[in-house]
Scaffold this motif. Structure first.
Motif, PDB file in Angstrom:
ATOM      1  N   HIS A 136      51.837  34.290 -33.305  1.00 34.38           N
ATOM      2  CA  HIS A 136      53.176  34.598 -33.757  1.00 34.38           C
ATOM      3  C   HIS A 136      53.752  33.317 -33.768  1.00 34.38           C
ATOM      4  CE1 HIS A 136      52.531  38.247 -31.587  1.00 34.38           C
ATOM      5  NE2 HIS A 136      52.727  39.046 -32.669  1.00 34.38           N
ATOM      6  N   PHE A 137      53.661  31.959 -33.015  1.00 34.71           N
ATOM      7  CA  PHE A 137      53.847  30.967 -33.182  1.00 34.71           C
ATOM      8  C   PHE A 137      52.943  29.886 -33.639  1.00 34.71           C
ATOM      9  CE2 PHE A 137      56.650  33.791 -30.739  1.00 34.71           C
ATOM     10  CZ  PHE A 137      58.233  33.206 -31.228  1.00 34.71           C
ATOM     11  N   LEU A 138      53.531  28.594 -34.644  1.00 38.74           N
ATOM     12  CA  LEU A 138      52.559  27.729 -34.861  1.00 38.74           C
ATOM     13  C   LEU A 138      53.353  25.651 -34.597  1.00 38.74           C
ATOM     14  CD1 LEU A 138      51.125  27.148 -37.984  1.00 38.74           C
ATOM     15  CD2 LEU A 138      53.203  25.247 -37.306  1.00 38.74           C
ATOM     16  N   SER A 139      52.340  24.808 -33.552  1.00 32.56           N
ATOM     17  CA  SER A 139      53.092  23.654 -33.456  1.00 32.56           C
ATOM     18  C   SER A 139      51.784  22.905 -33.839  1.00 32.56           C
ATOM     19  CB  SER A 139      53.216  23.669 -32.231  1.00 32.56           C
ATOM     20  OG  SER A 139      53.020  21.881 -31.663  1.00 32.56           O
ATOM     21  N   TYR A 140      52.881  21.549 -35.051  1.00 33.44           N
ATOM     22  CA  TYR A 140      51.612  21.177 -35.584  1.00 33.44           C
ATOM     23  C   TYR A 140      51.141  20.147 -33.918  1.00 33.44           C
ATOM     24  CZ  TYR A 140      51.105  21.413 -40.130  1.00 33.44           C
ATOM     25  OH  TYR A 140      50.706  21.778 -41.713  1.00 33.44           O
ATOM     26  N   ILE A 161      46.367  22.273 -35.549  1.00 35.71           N
ATOM     27  CA  ILE A 161      47.539  22.752 -34.899  1.00 35.71           C
ATOM     28  C   ILE A 161      46.970  23.727 -34.066  1.00 35.71           C
ATOM     29  CG2 ILE A 161      48.571  22.507 -37.516  1.00 35.71           C
ATOM     30  CD1 ILE A 161      47.594  25.879 -37.903  1.00 35.71           C
ATOM     31  N   HIS A 162      48.379  24.813 -33.482  1.00 31.08           N
ATOM     32  CA  HIS A 162      48.403  24.978 -32.137  1.00 31.08           C
ATOM     33  C   HIS A 162      49.013  26.671 -32.427  1.00 31.08           C
ATOM     34  CE1 HIS A 162      46.268  22.210 -30.214  1.00 31.08           C
ATOM     35  NE2 HIS A 162      47.496  21.464 -30.480  1.00 31.08           N
ATOM     36  N   LEU A 163      48.134  27.776 -32.259  1.00 32.79           N
ATOM     37  CA  LEU A 163      48.493  29.228 -32.997  1.00 32.79           C
ATOM     38  C   LEU A 163      48.493  29.873 -31.533  1.00 32.79           C
ATOM     39  CD1 LEU A 163      46.464  29.604 -35.929  1.00 32.79           C
ATOM     40  CD2 LEU A 163      49.374  29.747 -35.794  1.00 32.79           C
ATOM     41  N   LYS A 172      43.630  29.747 -39.790  1.00 28.95           N
ATOM     42  CA  LYS A 172      42.827  28.901 -39.227  1.00 28.95           C
ATOM     43  C   LYS A 172      42.222  27.653 -39.285  1.00 28.95           C
ATOM     44  CE  LYS A 172      41.928  33.716 -39.784  1.00 28.95           C
ATOM     45  NZ  LYS A 172      40.720  35.381 -40.566  1.00 28.95           N
ATOM     46  N   GLU A 173      41.662  27.349 -40.530  1.00 33.64           N
ATOM     47  CA  GLU A 173      40.830  26.070 -40.908  1.00 33.64           C
ATOM     48  C   GLU A 173      42.018  24.648 -40.557  1.00 33.64           C
ATOM     49  OE1 GLU A 173      38.028  24.951 -42.172  1.00 33.64           O
ATOM     50  OE2 GLU A 173      37.383  26.940 -42.350  1.00 33.64           O
ATOM     51  N   LEU A 174      43.815  24.404 -40.308  1.00 36.79           N
ATOM     52  CA  LEU A 174      43.772  23.726 -39.319  1.00 36.79           C
ATOM     53  C   LEU A 174      43.427  24.163 -37.135  1.00 36.79           C
ATOM     54  CD1 LEU A 174      47.052  23.459 -41.378  1.00 36.79           C
ATOM     55  CD2 LEU A 174      45.395  21.716 -41.832  1.00 36.79           C
ATOM     56  N   SER A 175      43.767  25.237 -36.938  1.00 31.05           N
ATOM     57  CA  SER A 175      43.811  25.404 -36.369  1.00 31.05           C
ATOM     58  C   SER A 175      42.586  24.757 -35.313  1.00 31.05           C
ATOM     59  CB  SER A 175      43.307  27.043 -35.984  1.00 31.05           C
ATOM     60  OG  SER A 175      43.638  27.457 -34.590  1.00 31.05           O
ATOM     61  N   ARG A 176      40.958  24.915 -36.441  1.00 34.14           N
ATOM     62  CA  ARG A 176      39.802  24.680 -35.696  1.00 34.14           C
ATOM     63  C   ARG A 176      39.547  23.620 -35.578  1.00 34.14           C
ATOM     64  NH1 ARG A 176      37.148  29.115 -39.436  1.00 34.14           N
ATOM     65  NH2 ARG A 176      36.621  30.615 -38.537  1.00 34.14           N
ATOM     66  N   ALA A 203      56.754  22.750 -45.119  1.00 32.78           N
ATOM     67  CA  ALA A 203      58.220  24.024 -44.329  1.00 32.78           C
ATOM     68  C   ALA A 203      58.725  23.875 -42.632  1.00 32.78           C
ATOM     69  CB  ALA A 203      57.360  25.250 -44.770  1.00 32.78           C
ATOM     70  N   TYR A 204      57.166  23.354 -42.326  1.00 36.64           N
ATOM     71  CA  TYR A 204      56.988  23.236 -40.809  1.00 36.64           C
ATOM     72  C   TYR A 204      58.351  22.304 -40.286  1.00 36.64           C
ATOM     73  CZ  TYR A 204      55.923  21.522 -36.399  1.00 36.64           C
ATOM     74  OH  TYR A 204      55.684  21.068 -34.160  1.00 36.64           O
ATOM     75  N   ARG A 205      58.756  21.455 -41.089  1.00 33.84           N
ATOM     76  CA  ARG A 205      59.461  20.119 -40.307  1.00 33.84           C
ATOM     77  C   ARG A 205      60.943  20.798 -41.034  1.00 33.84           C
ATOM     78  NH1 ARG A 205      56.447  15.458 -44.121  1.00 33.84           N
ATOM     79  NH2 ARG A 205      54.999  14.511 -42.342  1.00 33.84           N
ATOM     80  N   GLU A 206      60.712  21.287 -41.904  1.00 39.38           N
ATOM     81  CA  GLU A 206      62.536  21.744 -41.999  1.00 39.38           C
ATOM     82  C   GLU A 206      62.666  22.722 -41.202  1.00 39.38           C
ATOM     83  OE1 GLU A 206      61.360  23.793 -45.962  1.00 39.38           O
ATOM     84  OE2 GLU A 206      61.694  21.735 -46.656  1.00 39.38           O
ATOM     85  N   LEU A 207      61.648  23.217 -40.349  1.00 37.44           N
ATOM     86  CA  LEU A 207      62.194  25.124 -39.598  1.00 37.44           C
ATOM     87  C   LEU A 207      62.462  24.215 -37.898  1.00 37.44           C
ATOM     88  CD1 LEU A 207      59.742  27.678 -41.004  1.00 37.44           C
ATOM     89  CD2 LEU A 207      62.960  27.649 -40.678  1.00 37.44           C
ATOM     90  N   VAL A 208      61.343  23.384 -37.970  1.00 38.53           N
ATOM     91  CA  VAL A 208      61.112  23.119 -36.393  1.00 38.53           C
ATOM     92  C   VAL A 208      62.221  21.781 -35.526  1.00 38.53           C
ATOM     93  CG1 VAL A 208      59.847  20.621 -36.161  1.00 38.53           C
ATOM     94  CG2 VAL A 208      59.567  22.105 -34.679  1.00 38.53           C
ATOM     95  N   ARG A 209      62.299  21.689 -34.434  1.00 43.19           N
ATOM     96  CA  ARG A 209      63.982  21.733 -33.575  1.00 43.19           C
ATOM     97  C   ARG A 209      63.376  20.501 -32.820  1.00 43.19           C
ATOM     98  NH1 ARG A 209      67.873  26.582 -32.280  1.00 43.19           N
ATOM     99  NH2 ARG A 209      67.788  27.723 -34.515  1.00 43.19           N
ATOM    100  N   GLU A 210      62.608  20.191 -32.585  1.00 42.74           N
ATOM    101  CA  GLU A 210      61.531  19.182 -31.620  1.00 42.74           C
ATOM    102  C   GLU A 210      60.701  18.426 -31.968  1.00 42.74           C
ATOM    103  OE1 GLU A 210      62.429  20.344 -27.626  1.00 42.74           O
ATOM    104  OE2 GLU A 210      60.903  22.362 -27.519  1.00 42.74           O
ATOM    105  N   PRO A 211      60.102  17.075 -32.027  1.00 46.79           N
ATOM    106  CA  PRO A 211      58.559  17.397 -32.197  1.00 46.79           C
ATOM    107  C   PRO A 211      57.573  17.937 -30.909  1.00 46.79           C
ATOM    108  CG  PRO A 211      59.643  15.153 -31.540  1.00 46.79           C
ATOM    109  CD  PRO A 211      60.596  16.448 -31.013  1.00 46.79           C
ATOM    110  N   ARG A 212      56.449  18.249 -31.684  1.00 43.61           N
ATOM    111  CA  ARG A 212      55.647  19.777 -31.151  1.00 43.61           C
ATOM    112  C   ARG A 212      56.022  20.809 -30.416  1.00 43.61           C
ATOM    113  NH1 ARG A 212      51.460  15.948 -28.672  1.00 43.61           N
ATOM    114  NH2 ARG A 212      50.475  15.333 -29.493  1.00 43.61           N
ATOM    115  N   GLY A 213      57.721  21.520 -31.502  1.00 44.77           N
ATOM    116  CA  GLY A 213      57.915  22.279 -31.144  1.00 44.77           C
ATOM    117  C   GLY A 213      57.310  23.464 -32.004  1.00 44.77           C
ATOM    118  N   TRP A 214      58.052  24.323 -31.572  1.00 47.42           N
ATOM    119  CA  TRP A 214      57.147  25.948 -31.748  1.00 47.42           C
ATOM    120  C   TRP A 214      58.306  26.836 -32.659  1.00 47.42           C
ATOM    121  CZ3 TRP A 214      52.075  26.336 -31.017  1.00 47.42           C
ATOM    122  CH2 TRP A 214      51.948  26.186 -29.276  1.00 47.42           C
TER     123      TRP A 214
END
Length: 212
Positions: free
Chosen positions: A205-209, A177-179, A169-173, A136-147
């Protein structure tokens, strides 16, 4: 080399690391004999290592992503001595922690994989939901490591909010990802508030891989 923290601050960081969740001052007092207050707390907050939130008449603390990263570096820092005041037990403890860090690295584990186990496991296999989050993130993001806004991400996952929160939360820890929160709070809609994930006393409110 990691930033050197005081004896009490280091003890607080390792305690929060082992518990892997939000911890109120009264529980800290009961478990380790002290609370995180005053200059020790504000320095950790200002350094971005610990998020503290006032809950009633006490503070509640939780490690941030930077706090987890500091703990990993501190465990592997075999050259710097333990913080002062030092004791024989403190020195031995650092040797034990260093041995644990070697074990962790050989098995390619993050500290959150070991200690971040207090979050209830989602009913759905983590791998499946994690994959759906990534897709889902790949479908929505517009640039590498975008928010990407969580308000846009959640509808694509088809999973209960609690299960999504547990995986995020596990991915963040784990540092995958960054939130972050929305800087302009006035721009937030009711949907944004509902989609937010609360970590360390703050709504994000925002996520970045970090990498895909």
């Amino acid at each position: 080399m990691t930033e050197r923290l005081g004896h009490k601050q280091t003890a607080a960081m390792f305690t929060l690391m082992v518990l892997g969740r939000e911890v109120p001052n009264p529980e800290l007092k009961e478990l380790v004999g002290f609370t995180l207050t005053g200059k020790e707390r504000t320095q950790l907050n200002d350094g971005g290592y610990v998020a503290s939130e006032k809950s009633g008449r006490t503070f509640v603390h939780e490690l941030t992503d930077r706090g987890w990263a500091w703990c990993e570096k501190e465990l592997g820092a075999k050259t710097p001595p333990p913080p002062r005041p030092q004791s024989t037990l403190c020195s031995v403890l650092y040797l034990v922690l260093g041995g644990f860090d070697d074990f962790r690295r050989k098995r390619n584990l993050h500290l959150a994989d070991v200690f971040g186990t207090t979050t209830p496991a989602p009913a759905e296999p983590v791998e499946d939901l994690e994959t759906r989050i990534r897709v889902a993130y790949r479908e929505l993001v517009r640039e590498p490591r975008g928010w990407v806004g969580l308000v846009d991400l959640r509808p694509k996952l088809g999973a209960p909010a609690a299960e999504v929160d547990a995986v995020l939360k596990e991915l963040s820890r784990a540092g995958k990802i960054h939130l972050v929160p929305e800087d302009n709070r006035k721009a937030l809609t009711a949907a944004d508030h509902e989609a937010a994930i609360r970590i360390g006393g703050e709504d994000n409110h925002f996520l970045s891989y970090e990498a895909l």
